[in-house]
Design a protein around this motif. Sequence first.
Motif: not given
Length: 134
Positions: A17-18, A98-99, A120-125
């Motif tokens: 899905a993401a 995305v969430q 929870s979504v973490s944008v790493l870059g």
Amino acid sequence: MRPSPAEDELAAVAARAARRVAGVARLEPGLSGLASEVTRSALRSVGGVGGGGHGGGPAAAEGVRVRVDRSARPPVLRVSVDLIVSGRDQAAAVARAVQRAVRRAVADAAGSAPCSAAVSVSVLGIEPEGRDLR
């Protein structure tokens, strides 16, 4: 603790899905994801323990972790997604999309099981423009 087969399957659903969300360049295993992969690799080398085989396996869900919090009533699916966004898109907007997509997908996959999903979504870059590797 090793995720259950159901958690692995839900992680693969969440990852698919993401990846489908516009602006997601790729999923990335964060530090905890890398630690999990090292543990899985060590277990596989010792005796074939910890490999995939369900839900598309660990590689299908790279960058996504799912845990079921059974202490909550009703149980809560805790989903963490680590990703890199495209430089052409706003990171916060992509993370929100995305969430929503992941919450919808895991709820559909869980079927009639009474639970809610905390995503929870973490944008790493941010991938430099023109290098979207999806």
